[in-house]
Design a protein around this motif. Structure first.
Motif, PDB file in Angstrom:
ATOM      1  N   ALA A  46     -41.218  -9.424  10.514  1.00 30.13           N
ATOM      2  CA  ALA A  46     -40.247  -9.222   9.390  1.00 30.13           C
ATOM      3  C   ALA A  46     -40.775  -8.327   8.401  1.00 30.13           C
ATOM      4  CB  ALA A  46     -39.704 -10.602   8.844  1.00 30.13           C
ATOM      5  N   SER A  47     -42.074  -8.322   8.064  1.00 29.39           N
ATOM      6  CA  SER A  47     -42.770  -7.541   6.943  1.00 29.39           C
ATOM      7  C   SER A  47     -42.416  -6.096   7.133  1.00 29.39           C
ATOM      8  CB  SER A  47     -44.136  -7.908   6.850  1.00 29.39           C
ATOM      9  OG  SER A  47     -44.787  -7.511   7.967  1.00 29.39           O
ATOM     10  N   ALA A  48     -42.349  -5.601   8.470  1.00 30.20           N
ATOM     11  CA  ALA A  48     -42.038  -4.219   8.812  1.00 30.20           C
ATOM     12  C   ALA A  48     -40.556  -3.750   8.444  1.00 30.20           C
ATOM     13  CB  ALA A  48     -42.188  -3.869  10.238  1.00 30.20           C
ATOM     14  N   LEU A  49     -39.535  -4.869   8.592  1.00 32.43           N
ATOM     15  CA  LEU A  49     -38.342  -4.603   8.081  1.00 32.43           C
ATOM     16  C   LEU A  49     -38.475  -4.393   6.837  1.00 32.43           C
ATOM     17  CD1 LEU A  49     -37.545  -6.487  10.964  1.00 32.43           C
ATOM     18  CD2 LEU A  49     -35.378  -5.632  10.296  1.00 32.43           C
ATOM     19  N   LEU A  50     -39.183  -5.311   5.835  1.00 31.98           N
ATOM     20  CA  LEU A  50     -39.264  -5.309   4.578  1.00 31.98           C
ATOM     21  C   LEU A  50     -39.611  -3.883   3.862  1.00 31.98           C
ATOM     22  CD1 LEU A  50     -40.142  -8.975   3.886  1.00 31.98           C
ATOM     23  CD2 LEU A  50     -38.087  -8.127   3.244  1.00 31.98           C
ATOM     24  N   ASP A  51     -40.747  -3.410   4.726  1.00 32.60           N
ATOM     25  CA  ASP A  51     -41.132  -2.057   4.342  1.00 32.60           C
ATOM     26  C   ASP A  51     -40.256  -1.141   4.205  1.00 32.60           C
ATOM     27  OD1 ASP A  51     -43.936  -3.213   3.973  1.00 32.60           O
ATOM     28  OD2 ASP A  51     -44.577  -2.588   5.760  1.00 32.60           O
ATOM     29  N   ALA A  52     -39.663  -1.134   5.517  1.00 30.07           N
ATOM     30  CA  ALA A  52     -38.366   0.020   5.736  1.00 30.07           C
ATOM     31  C   ALA A  52     -37.294  -0.131   4.640  1.00 30.07           C
ATOM     32  CB  ALA A  52     -37.932  -0.341   6.963  1.00 30.07           C
ATOM     33  N   MET A  53     -37.168  -1.307   4.236  1.00 31.31           N
ATOM     34  CA  MET A  53     -36.010  -1.575   3.268  1.00 31.31           C
ATOM     35  C   MET A  53     -36.538  -0.795   2.095  1.00 31.31           C
ATOM     36  SD  MET A  53     -34.738  -5.455   4.349  1.00 31.31           S
ATOM     37  CE  MET A  53     -33.831  -5.907   5.657  1.00 31.31           C
ATOM     38  N   ALA A  54     -37.789  -0.954   1.621  1.00 32.67           N
ATOM     39  CA  ALA A  54     -38.302  -0.879   0.419  1.00 32.67           C
ATOM     40  C   ALA A  54     -38.250   0.590   0.351  1.00 32.67           C
ATOM     41  CB  ALA A  54     -39.771  -1.003   0.275  1.00 32.67           C
ATOM     42  N   SER A  55     -38.223   1.546   1.656  1.00 36.04           N
ATOM     43  CA  SER A  55     -38.151   2.999   1.722  1.00 36.04           C
ATOM     44  C   SER A  55     -36.288   3.266   1.592  1.00 36.04           C
ATOM     45  CB  SER A  55     -38.625   3.282   3.005  1.00 36.04           C
ATOM     46  OG  SER A  55     -40.055   3.613   2.803  1.00 36.04           O
ATOM     47  N   GLY A  56     -35.537   2.131   1.652  1.00 32.86           N
ATOM     48  CA  GLY A  56     -34.157   2.503   1.533  1.00 32.86           C
ATOM     49  C   GLY A  56     -33.365   2.301   2.760  1.00 32.86           C
ATOM     50  N   LEU A  57     -33.985   2.129   3.826  1.00 30.11           N
ATOM     51  CA  LEU A  57     -33.344   2.011   5.188  1.00 30.11           C
ATOM     52  C   LEU A  57     -32.557   0.716   5.296  1.00 30.11           C
ATOM     53  CD1 LEU A  57     -35.624   3.396   7.784  1.00 30.11           C
ATOM     54  CD2 LEU A  57     -33.758   4.623   6.472  1.00 30.11           C
ATOM     55  N   ARG A  58     -31.351   1.142   5.701  1.00 33.19           N
ATOM     56  CA  ARG A  58     -30.480  -0.509   5.773  1.00 33.19           C
ATOM     57  C   ARG A  58     -29.684  -0.460   7.214  1.00 33.19           C
ATOM     58  NH1 ARG A  58     -33.008  -1.171   1.900  1.00 33.19           N
ATOM     59  NH2 ARG A  58     -32.348  -1.634  -0.127  1.00 33.19           N
ATOM     60  N   ILE A  59     -30.311   0.076   8.111  1.00 33.34           N
ATOM     61  CA  ILE A  59     -29.503  -0.012   9.276  1.00 33.34           C
ATOM     62  C   ILE A  59     -30.884  -0.203  10.495  1.00 33.34           C
ATOM     63  CG2 ILE A  59     -28.029   0.785  11.205  1.00 33.34           C
ATOM     64  CD1 ILE A  59     -27.016   2.855   9.177  1.00 33.34           C
ATOM     65  N   PHE A  60     -30.788  -1.397  11.169  1.00 41.15           N
ATOM     66  CA  PHE A  60     -31.771  -1.635  11.967  1.00 41.15           C
ATOM     67  C   PHE A  60     -31.265  -1.996  13.599  1.00 41.15           C
ATOM     68  CE2 PHE A  60     -33.157  -2.681   7.637  1.00 41.15           C
ATOM     69  CZ  PHE A  60     -34.431  -2.035   7.792  1.00 41.15           C
ATOM     70  N   GLY A  61     -32.178  -1.852  14.323  1.00 40.40           N
ATOM     71  CA  GLY A  61     -31.994  -2.185  15.626  1.00 40.40           C
ATOM     72  C   GLY A  61     -33.002  -3.202  16.231  1.00 40.40           C
ATOM     73  N   GLU A  62     -32.317  -4.191  16.994  1.00 38.55           N
ATOM     74  CA  GLU A  62     -33.221  -5.345  17.595  1.00 38.55           C
ATOM     75  C   GLU A  62     -32.915  -5.461  18.920  1.00 38.55           C
ATOM     76  OE1 GLU A  62     -36.015  -7.401  16.484  1.00 38.55           O
ATOM     77  OE2 GLU A  62     -36.020  -6.322  14.570  1.00 38.55           O
ATOM     78  N   ASN A  63     -33.673  -5.904  19.861  1.00 40.18           N
ATOM     79  CA  ASN A  63     -33.258  -6.106  21.328  1.00 40.18           C
ATOM     80  C   ASN A  63     -33.344  -7.323  21.805  1.00 40.18           C
ATOM     81  OD1 ASN A  63     -36.034  -6.118  21.668  1.00 40.18           O
ATOM     82  ND2 ASN A  63     -36.253  -5.101  23.340  1.00 40.18           N
ATOM     83  N   ARG A  64     -33.850  -8.373  20.929  1.00 45.83           N
ATOM     84  CA  ARG A  64     -33.682  -9.720  21.549  1.00 45.83           C
ATOM     85  C   ARG A  64     -33.191 -10.611  20.695  1.00 45.83           C
ATOM     86  NH1 ARG A  64     -39.017 -10.564  25.396  1.00 45.83           N
ATOM     87  NH2 ARG A  64     -38.531  -8.420  26.559  1.00 45.83           N
ATOM     88  N   VAL A  65     -32.090 -11.474  21.332  1.00 43.25           N
ATOM     89  CA  VAL A  65     -31.381 -12.398  20.273  1.00 43.25           C
ATOM     90  C   VAL A  65     -32.418 -13.492  19.664  1.00 43.25           C
ATOM     91  CG1 VAL A  65     -29.898 -14.114  20.307  1.00 43.25           C
ATOM     92  CG2 VAL A  65     -29.487 -12.397  21.492  1.00 43.25           C
ATOM     93  N   GLN A  66     -33.477 -13.915  20.321  1.00 38.13           N
ATOM     94  CA  GLN A  66     -34.267 -15.113  19.667  1.00 38.13           C
ATOM     95  C   GLN A  66     -35.109 -14.393  18.498  1.00 38.13           C
ATOM     96  OE1 GLN A  66     -35.151 -17.152  23.056  1.00 38.13           O
ATOM     97  NE2 GLN A  66     -35.467 -19.332  22.004  1.00 38.13           N
ATOM     98  N   GLU A  67     -35.797 -13.391  18.986  1.00 34.12           N
ATOM     99  CA  GLU A  67     -36.870 -12.532  18.290  1.00 34.12           C
ATOM    100  C   GLU A  67     -36.018 -12.251  16.864  1.00 34.12           C
ATOM    101  OE1 GLU A  67     -38.591  -9.001  20.055  1.00 34.12           O
ATOM    102  OE2 GLU A  67     -38.803  -8.235  17.884  1.00 34.12           O
ATOM    103  N   TYR A  68     -34.879 -11.808  16.920  1.00 33.21           N
ATOM    104  CA  TYR A  68     -34.276 -11.519  15.780  1.00 33.21           C
ATOM    105  C   TYR A  68     -33.819 -12.633  14.980  1.00 33.21           C
ATOM    106  CZ  TYR A  68     -31.707  -9.827  11.785  1.00 33.21           C
ATOM    107  OH  TYR A  68     -31.021  -9.682  10.440  1.00 33.21           O
ATOM    108  N   GLN A  69     -33.432 -13.911  15.349  1.00 30.68           N
ATOM    109  CA  GLN A  69     -33.363 -14.955  14.774  1.00 30.68           C
ATOM    110  C   GLN A  69     -34.425 -15.329  14.130  1.00 30.68           C
ATOM    111  OE1 GLN A  69     -31.929 -18.378  17.737  1.00 30.68           O
ATOM    112  NE2 GLN A  69     -30.342 -18.762  16.327  1.00 30.68           N
ATOM    113  N   GLN A  70     -35.503 -15.475  14.435  1.00 29.88           N
ATOM    114  CA  GLN A  70     -36.709 -15.816  13.604  1.00 29.88           C
ATOM    115  C   GLN A  70     -36.903 -14.786  12.548  1.00 29.88           C
ATOM    116  OE1 GLN A  70     -39.950 -15.846  16.404  1.00 29.88           O
ATOM    117  NE2 GLN A  70     -39.237 -17.782  17.330  1.00 29.88           N
ATOM    118  N   LYS A  71     -36.904 -13.613  12.787  1.00 27.48           N
ATOM    119  CA  LYS A  71     -36.861 -12.553  11.750  1.00 27.48           C
ATOM    120  C   LYS A  71     -35.909 -12.555  10.742  1.00 27.48           C
ATOM    121  CE  LYS A  71     -38.652  -9.046  14.661  1.00 27.48           C
ATOM    122  NZ  LYS A  71     -38.651  -7.544  15.248  1.00 27.48           N
ATOM    123  N   ALA A  72     -34.776 -13.062  10.988  1.00 28.10           N
ATOM    124  CA  ALA A  72     -33.677 -13.308  10.092  1.00 28.10           C
ATOM    125  C   ALA A  72     -33.702 -14.406   9.155  1.00 28.10           C
ATOM    126  CB  ALA A  72     -32.076 -13.294  10.801  1.00 28.10           C
TER     127      ALA A  72
END
Ligand SMILES: *Cc1c(COP(=O)(O)O)cnc(C)c1O
Length: 243
Positions: A46-72
């Motif tokens: 999740a910290s990697a998504l936060l880094d990307a958000m800090a750079s202004g990115l707002r569109i992400f791709g994830e490939n597994r339901v369970q994995e993203y559920q935890q990160k969400a």
């Protein structure tokens, strides 16, 4: 390494990717605004998504339901800004309900049964769920998606206007793994050609999105009309395992 420096590292990689996107757009004579950059954060924390958000990115791709559920859940706890998160991995029908609640869009619809399950789930969740149809244009066993000549593709397109909680947006494909740039290019040309053909047969459906291009081939994809490139490695670095 503290989070400040990984965010900086992300910013450096992003600048490099942005430069290459701009060059490909100039080459193709297309405005930069026509191409969305999706950050593919699968396998990264999740910290990697936060880094990307800090750079202004707002569109992400994830490939597994369970994995993203935890990160969400972690992102919510961290007070992350709202972002669009698309499912770009294969989805089994039995996970359709959870996926419909969790994701902003499902980019890998590859069967009529899955579309019907997602429609029911989106209706129950009181949302309209944007979808892309995944098309399989290579012979590789590991690839998923509807074959362009499959009867099921036609049946699905006929049924889609009645699946009122789904919002059809276009097509998606993954190019075959190859060093031959011409093979890659002709795969992207095929997706675009198929889109033109299908959209003239189904004028009520929206086919405006063409999701194609990854770290190794996004410049070619942009030249061939991609509206969304899905970039993992070039933004986040190498993943630990091939997924
Ligand atoms: C992993 C993945 C990507 C990103 O791949 P990279 O080569 O790391 O950019 C894009 N699309 C799909 C469907 C993926 O599974």
């Amino acid at each position: 390494m503290d989070s400040q420096s990984t965010a900086e590292e992300f910013g450096t990689r992003l600048a490099r990717v942005e430069e290459a996107i701009a060059a490909a757009c100039r080459q193709a004579n297309r405005p930069r605004g026509e191409v969305q950059l999706m950050a593919v954060s699968k396998t990264h924390p999740a910290s990697a998504l936060l880094d990307a958000m800090a750079s202004g990115l707002r569109i992400f791709g994830e490939n597994r339901v369970q994995e993203y559920q935890q990160k969400a859940a972690q992102l919510a706890t961290a007070g992350a800004p709202s972002a669009e998160v698309h499912l770009i991995g294969h989805l089994q029908s039995n996970k359709a309900a959870r996926a419909a609640e969790l994701f902003s869009a499902i980019d890998t619809v590859d069967s009529l049964r899955l579309a019907e399950r997602l429609d029911e789930a989106a209706m129950r969740a009181r949302k309209t769920l944007p979808i892309l149809l995944e098309v399989k244009l290579s012979e590789e066993e590991s690839k998923t998606g509807l074959a362009p000549e499959a009867r099921e593709l036609e049946e699905l397109l006929e049924r889609l206007p009645n699946l009122r909680s789904l919002s059809m947006r276009g097509l998606m494909t993954v190019a075959p793994i190859t060093e031959d740039r011409q093979v890659t290019r002709s795969c992207f040309q095929s997706l675009r050609g198929l889109r033109d053909q299908l959209s003239s047969r189904h004028p009520r459906l929206d086919f405006s999105e063409l999701s194609m291009g990854m770290s190794g081939d996004f410049e070619i994809a942009i030249e061939e009309g991609s509206t969304c490139i899905r970039i993992g490695t070039a933004l986040f670095g190498a993943r630990e395992a091939m997924r």
